[in-house]
Design a protein around this motif. Structure first.
Motif, PDB file in Angstrom:
ATOM      1  N   MET A 108      45.584  55.711  44.448  1.00 33.24           N
ATOM      2  CA  MET A 108      44.537  54.725  44.169  1.00 33.24           C
ATOM      3  C   MET A 108      43.262  55.057  44.948  1.00 33.24           C
ATOM      4  SD  MET A 108      44.520  50.616  44.588  1.00 33.24           S
ATOM      5  CE  MET A 108      46.037  50.187  43.746  1.00 33.24           C
ATOM      6  N   GLU A 109      42.123  54.673  44.366  1.00 35.26           N
ATOM      7  CA  GLU A 109      40.831  54.967  44.997  1.00 35.26           C
ATOM      8  C   GLU A 109      40.698  54.213  46.324  1.00 35.26           C
ATOM      9  OE1 GLU A 109      41.017  51.728  42.248  1.00 35.26           O
ATOM     10  OE2 GLU A 109      40.702  53.740  41.514  1.00 35.26           O
ATOM     11  N   ALA A 110      39.888  54.758  47.252  1.00 36.66           N
ATOM     12  CA  ALA A 110      39.653  54.086  48.533  1.00 36.66           C
ATOM     13  C   ALA A 110      38.891  52.797  48.274  1.00 36.66           C
ATOM     14  CB  ALA A 110      38.855  55.011  49.439  1.00 36.66           C
ATOM     15  N   MET A 111      39.260  51.762  49.004  1.00 40.77           N
ATOM     16  CA  MET A 111      38.636  50.463  48.779  1.00 40.77           C
ATOM     17  C   MET A 111      37.371  50.331  49.620  1.00 40.77           C
ATOM     18  SD  MET A 111      40.766  46.968  48.612  1.00 40.77           S
ATOM     19  CE  MET A 111      40.656  46.572  50.335  1.00 40.77           C
ATOM     20  N   HIS A 112      36.342  49.735  49.034  1.00 44.01           N
ATOM     21  CA  HIS A 112      35.092  49.476  49.748  1.00 44.01           C
ATOM     22  C   HIS A 112      35.379  48.508  50.906  1.00 44.01           C
ATOM     23  CE1 HIS A 112      31.033  48.090  50.565  1.00 44.01           C
ATOM     24  NE2 HIS A 112      30.579  49.068  49.804  1.00 44.01           N
ATOM     25  N   PRO A 113      34.776  48.731  52.081  1.00 43.35           N
ATOM     26  CA  PRO A 113      35.065  47.866  53.238  1.00 43.35           C
ATOM     27  C   PRO A 113      34.685  46.395  53.036  1.00 43.35           C
ATOM     28  CG  PRO A 113      33.307  49.451  53.745  1.00 43.35           C
ATOM     29  CD  PRO A 113      33.919  49.881  52.451  1.00 43.35           C
ATOM     30  N   ASP A 114      33.772  46.094  52.117  1.00 43.48           N
ATOM     31  CA  ASP A 114      33.398  44.693  51.866  1.00 43.48           C
ATOM     32  C   ASP A 114      34.358  43.997  50.900  1.00 43.48           C
ATOM     33  OD1 ASP A 114      31.269  45.224  53.471  1.00 43.48           O
ATOM     34  OD2 ASP A 114      29.756  45.220  51.876  1.00 43.48           O
ATOM     35  N   VAL A 115      35.283  44.763  50.339  1.00 40.86           N
ATOM     36  CA  VAL A 115      36.219  44.208  49.355  1.00 40.86           C
ATOM     37  C   VAL A 115      37.507  43.793  50.056  1.00 40.86           C
ATOM     38  CG1 VAL A 115      37.648  44.790  47.339  1.00 40.86           C
ATOM     39  CG2 VAL A 115      35.238  45.476  47.408  1.00 40.86           C
ATOM     40  N   ASP A 116      37.928  42.553  49.793  1.00 42.09           N
ATOM     41  CA  ASP A 116      39.153  42.033  50.405  1.00 42.09           C
ATOM     42  C   ASP A 116      40.394  42.608  49.729  1.00 42.09           C
ATOM     43  OD1 ASP A 116      40.385  39.943  52.260  1.00 42.09           O
ATOM     44  OD2 ASP A 116      41.299  39.452  50.316  1.00 42.09           O
ATOM     45  N   HIS A 117      40.412  42.549  48.413  1.00 41.93           N
ATOM     46  CA  HIS A 117      41.523  43.174  47.678  1.00 41.93           C
ATOM     47  C   HIS A 117      41.097  43.502  46.259  1.00 41.93           C
ATOM     48  CE1 HIS A 117      41.880  38.829  46.916  1.00 41.93           C
ATOM     49  NE2 HIS A 117      42.367  39.163  45.732  1.00 41.93           N
ATOM     50  N   ILE A 118      41.825  44.417  45.656  1.00 40.89           N
ATOM     51  CA  ILE A 118      41.520  44.840  44.285  1.00 40.89           C
ATOM     52  C   ILE A 118      42.254  43.926  43.307  1.00 40.89           C
ATOM     53  CG2 ILE A 118      41.812  46.697  42.600  1.00 40.89           C
ATOM     54  CD1 ILE A 118      41.310  48.701  44.851  1.00 40.89           C
ATOM     55  N   LEU A 119      41.506  43.426  42.314  1.00 41.69           N
ATOM     56  CA  LEU A 119      42.107  42.569  41.276  1.00 41.69           C
ATOM     57  C   LEU A 119      42.585  43.392  40.090  1.00 41.69           C
ATOM     58  CD1 LEU A 119      39.928  39.382  40.596  1.00 41.69           C
ATOM     59  CD2 LEU A 119      42.297  39.472  41.371  1.00 41.69           C
ATOM     60  N   PHE A 120      41.722  44.328  39.638  1.00 40.57           N
ATOM     61  CA  PHE A 120      42.053  45.167  38.492  1.00 40.57           C
ATOM     62  C   PHE A 120      41.675  46.606  38.816  1.00 40.57           C
ATOM     63  CE2 PHE A 120      40.762  40.964  36.801  1.00 40.57           C
ATOM     64  CZ  PHE A 120      42.024  40.532  36.395  1.00 40.57           C
TER      65      PHE A 120
END
Ligand code: PRP
Ligand code: MN
Ligand code: MG
Length: 182
Positions: A1-13
């Motif tokens: 999975m792609e790295a998550m942006h630090p401002d994002v709490d969790h991925i929905l889709f």
């Protein structure tokens, strides 16, 4: 999975889930509009990413155009006032209009657009929205014909959706950390 942006709490889709949803809706539209005069109208700016993917998932002749309206500006809440920033270039009279939106939230934007575009006498007018925040008691009376997925009442960004013009380029939809917008 792609790295998550630090401002994002969790991925929905995830990107993969989005691809599958858009393909499914594109196939429905292809079937429904195969004998029609389809014009996709994307609502700038949020709908550009969905538009780009959706049009390539539709397998029948179509035209595209864009309208720019804005009700949120750079804030986290809708102003309740919809402004036309850019109008259509083409005439939609007698044509089958499908409005392409990234998200149906309060419905203020779509309610305004449907009323405005209906007055130009298209043969038909429907809505395809990527996300639908169909929160009970909150929804304006709009029933989108095509919906990729329902969405919780969180501040969502990515896949075209912004907060203060940022995060539109994230390939997934994520929930923004509250400390970012509060
Ligand atoms: C956002 C979003 C939808 C609309 C949905 O647009 O892209 O167009 O709000 O909200 P509503 O159902 O409560 O009206 P915005 O005004 O933020 O402009 P943008 O597309 O340029 O981000
Ligand atoms: Mn928008
Ligand atoms: Mg916005």
């Amino acid at each position: 999975m792609e790295a998550m942006h630090p401002d994002v709490d969790h991925i929905l889709f995830t990107e993969e889930e989005i691809t599958a949803m858009v393909k499914r809706v594109g196939a429905q539209i292809s079937e429904d509009y195969k004998d029609k005069d389809l014009v996709l109208i994307a609502v700038l700016r949020g709908a550009v990413v969905f538009m780009g993917d959706l049009m390539r998932a539709i397998d029948c002749p179509l035209a595209i155009d864009f309208m720019a309206v804005s009700s949120y500006g750079d804030g986290a809440k809708s102003s309740g006032i919809v402004r036309i920033v850019k109008d259509l270039d083409i005439d939609i009279k007698g044509r089958d209009v499908l409005i392409v939106e990234d998200i149906l939230d309060s419905g203020i934007t779509l309610k305004y657009l449907i009323k405005n575009l209906s007055s130009r006498q298209p043969a038909s007018i429907e809505v395809a929205t990527f996300l639908w925040k169909d929160i009970e008691g909150k929804q304006a009376a709009i029933n989108p014909k095509y919906v990729c997925t329902h969405c919780p009442d969180d501040f969502v960004v990515g896949y075209g959706l912004d907060y203060a013009q940022r995060y539109r380029n994230l390939p997934y939809v994520g929930v923004l950390k509250p400390e970012v917008y509060s």
